[in-house]
Design an enzyme around this catalytic site. Structure first.
Site, PDB file in Angstrom:
ATOM      1  N   LYS A  13      -2.331  -8.502  -3.818  1.00  0.00           N
ATOM      2  CA  LYS A  13      -1.174  -8.509  -2.776  1.00  0.00           C
ATOM      3  C   LYS A  13      -1.505  -9.306  -1.535  1.00  0.00           C
ATOM      4  O   LYS A  13      -2.689  -9.730  -1.447  1.00  0.00           O
ATOM      5  CB  LYS A  13      -1.159  -6.900  -2.304  1.00  0.00           C
ATOM      6  CG  LYS A  13      -0.530  -5.928  -3.322  1.00  0.00           C
ATOM      7  CD  LYS A  13      -0.270  -4.495  -2.759  1.00  0.00           C
ATOM      8  CE  LYS A  13      -0.142  -3.585  -3.690  1.00  0.00           C
ATOM      9  NZ  LYS A  13      -0.031  -2.138  -3.166  1.00  0.00           N
ATOM     10  N   PHE A  61       8.681   4.800   3.071  1.00  0.00           N
ATOM     11  CA  PHE A  61       7.978   3.336   3.181  1.00  0.00           C
ATOM     12  C   PHE A  61       8.353   2.329   2.524  1.00  0.00           C
ATOM     13  O   PHE A  61       7.983   1.163   2.117  1.00  0.00           O
ATOM     14  CB  PHE A  61       6.384   3.511   3.159  1.00  0.00           C
ATOM     15  CG  PHE A  61       6.111   4.097   1.783  1.00  0.00           C
ATOM     16  CD1 PHE A  61       6.216   3.496   0.600  1.00  0.00           C
ATOM     17  CD2 PHE A  61       5.877   5.382   1.415  1.00  0.00           C
ATOM     18  CE1 PHE A  61       5.867   4.085  -0.525  1.00  0.00           C
ATOM     19  CE2 PHE A  61       5.740   6.038   0.339  1.00  0.00           C
ATOM     20  CZ  PHE A  61       5.637   5.222  -0.707  1.00  0.00           C
ATOM     21  N   THR A 100      -4.768   5.500  -4.017  1.00  0.00           N
ATOM     22  CA  THR A 100      -3.769   4.489  -3.122  1.00  0.00           C
ATOM     23  C   THR A 100      -4.025   4.451  -1.696  1.00  0.00           C
ATOM     24  O   THR A 100      -3.694   3.457  -1.097  1.00  0.00           O
ATOM     25  CB  THR A 100      -2.396   5.431  -3.438  1.00  0.00           C
ATOM     26  OG1 THR A 100      -2.209   5.519  -4.840  1.00  0.00           O
ATOM     27  CG2 THR A 100      -1.355   4.422  -2.943  1.00  0.00           C
ATOM     28  N   HIS A 128      -2.606  -3.954  -6.685  1.00  0.00           N
ATOM     29  CA  HIS A 128      -1.686  -3.258  -7.471  1.00  0.00           C
ATOM     30  C   HIS A 128      -2.504  -3.186  -8.793  1.00  0.00           C
ATOM     31  O   HIS A 128      -2.938  -4.129  -9.230  1.00  0.00           O
ATOM     32  CB  HIS A 128      -0.237  -3.780  -7.314  1.00  0.00           C
ATOM     33  CG  HIS A 128       0.362  -3.080  -8.734  1.00  0.00           C
ATOM     34  ND1 HIS A 128       0.938  -1.937  -8.772  1.00  0.00           N
ATOM     35  CD2 HIS A 128       0.474  -3.380 -10.033  1.00  0.00           C
ATOM     36  CE1 HIS A 128       1.452  -1.455  -9.658  1.00  0.00           C
ATOM     37  NE2 HIS A 128       1.333  -2.359 -10.557  1.00  0.00           N
TER      38      HIS A 128
HETATM   39  P1  IDP Z   1      -0.541   2.826  -6.501  1.00  0.00           P
HETATM   40  O1  IDP Z   1      -0.338   1.412  -6.001  1.00  0.00           O
HETATM   41  O2  IDP Z   1      -1.765   3.464  -6.287  1.00  0.00           O
HETATM   42  O3  IDP Z   1      -0.294   2.909  -7.936  1.00  0.00           O
HETATM   43  P2  IDP Z   1       2.064   3.999  -5.906  1.00  0.00           P
HETATM   44  O4  IDP Z   1       2.345   5.520  -5.678  1.00  0.00           O
HETATM   45  O5  IDP Z   1       2.706   3.509  -7.042  1.00  0.00           O
HETATM   46  O6  IDP Z   1       0.516   3.829  -5.671  1.00  0.00           O
HETATM   47  O7  IDP Z   1       2.761   3.241  -4.520  1.00  0.00           O
HETATM   48  C1  IDP Z   1       2.845   1.793  -4.548  1.00  0.00           C
HETATM   49  C2  IDP Z   1       2.216   1.471  -3.035  1.00  0.00           C
HETATM   50  O8  IDP Z   1       2.941   1.863  -1.872  1.00  0.00           O
HETATM   51  C3  IDP Z   1       0.898   1.546  -2.665  1.00  0.00           C
HETATM   52  O9  IDP Z   1      -0.224   0.786  -3.333  1.00  0.00           O
HETATM   53  C4  IDP Z   1       0.949   1.379  -1.493  1.00  0.00           C
HETATM   54  O10 IDP Z   1       0.802   0.211  -0.815  1.00  0.00           O
HETATM   55  C5  IDP Z   1       2.280   2.017  -1.004  1.00  0.00           C
HETATM   56  N1  IDP Z   1       2.508   3.526  -1.016  1.00  0.00           N
HETATM   57  C6  IDP Z   1       2.351   4.662  -1.488  1.00  0.00           C
HETATM   58  N2  IDP Z   1       2.359   5.694  -1.303  1.00  0.00           N
HETATM   59  C7  IDP Z   1       2.411   5.460   0.148  1.00  0.00           C
HETATM   60  C8  IDP Z   1       2.446   6.481   1.303  1.00  0.00           C
HETATM   61  O11 IDP Z   1       2.214   7.630   1.266  1.00  0.00           O
HETATM   62  N3  IDP Z   1       2.454   5.951   2.720  1.00  0.00           N
HETATM   63  C9  IDP Z   1       2.449   4.650   2.761  1.00  0.00           C
HETATM   64  N4  IDP Z   1       2.165   3.638   1.865  1.00  0.00           N
HETATM   65  C10 IDP Z   1       2.360   4.173   0.398  1.00  0.00           C
HETATM   66 MG    MG Z   2       1.844   2.929  -8.902  1.00  0.00          MG
END
Ligand code: IDP
Ligand code: MG
Length: 170
Positions: A13, A61, A100, A128
């Site tokens: 990213k 977010f 995450t 990611h």
């Molecule tokens: P991942 O990247 O571990 O698969 P996802 O739930 O798919 O997690 O979320 C995508 C992206 O959104 C995360 O990598 C992070 O940058 C952001 N994110 C996810 N959950 C949160 C949260 O609860 N607070 C703030 N940012 C979040």
């Molecule tokens: Mg994800």
């Protein structure tokens, strides 16, 4: 146990790029012994960012996440996209990436080592990584054309562009 030959999408990213973490991230990922079968640096349009994170639409977010992926929070409008391929690729890359939330992630993981939480609360977590085979398929097809990947991962169909034969995802 049965090993699953899988592919997974990794994005470094904009925070990873602006902080010159590419080398560190690729070194950590090389510990998985997976093979890189596609790689590029690319700009991210709003449409791409929204499509990539479409499952998260409605989260508090979400709007900032879309700006983050586009590089608007780091004044660095690009990501590095890679496809890793090999046995249990999805789990292996998620393991090296870490949880995450960078503060909850193992300190030896990529996110635990290099991630941070913005004052807004957004997790700025450097990479990611796809979290399931279905997600990997959707994301790899979103970020890459078939001819950009050196192995055949999903069915394709012939297409022609300006008289040149190419392939598209079927
Ligand atoms: P991942 O990247 O571990 O698969 P996802 O739930 O798919 O997690 O979320 C995508 C992206 O959104 C995360 O990598 C992070 O940058 C952001 N994110 C996810 N959950 C949160 C949260 O609860 N607070 C703030 N940012 C979040
Ligand atoms: Mg994800």
């Amino acid at each position: 146990m049965v090993y699953m030959l899988q592919q997974t999408l990794v994005l470094i990213k904009p925070d990873g790029l602006v902080r010159s973490l590419t080398g560190n991230v690729l070194t950590r990922l090389s510990e998985t012994k997976l093979e890189i079968v596609a790689a590029k640096v690319t700009r991210v349009s709003q449409e791409m960012a929204e499509e990539h994170y479409r499952e998260l639409k409605g989260k508090p977010f979400y709007a900032e996440l879309i700006q983050y992926l586009q590089g608007e929070l780091h004044d660095r409008r690009k990501v590095m996209a890679l496809v890793y391929w090999g046995h249990d690729a999805i789990e292996k890359v998620r393991e090296v990436a870490g949880e995450t939330n960078p503060e909850a992630a193992s300190p030896t993981s990529i996110r635990g080592s290099f991630g941070r939480i913005r004052s807004s609360g957004l997790f700025e977590n450097v990479i990611h990584a796809s979290s399931s085979e279905a997600e990997a398929e959707r994301e790899i097809k979103l970020w890459f054309h078939p001819d950009e990947i050196i192995v055949d991962l999903y069915p394709t169909k012939a297409a022609s562009s300006g008289g040149i034969q190419t392939r598209q995802w079927a």
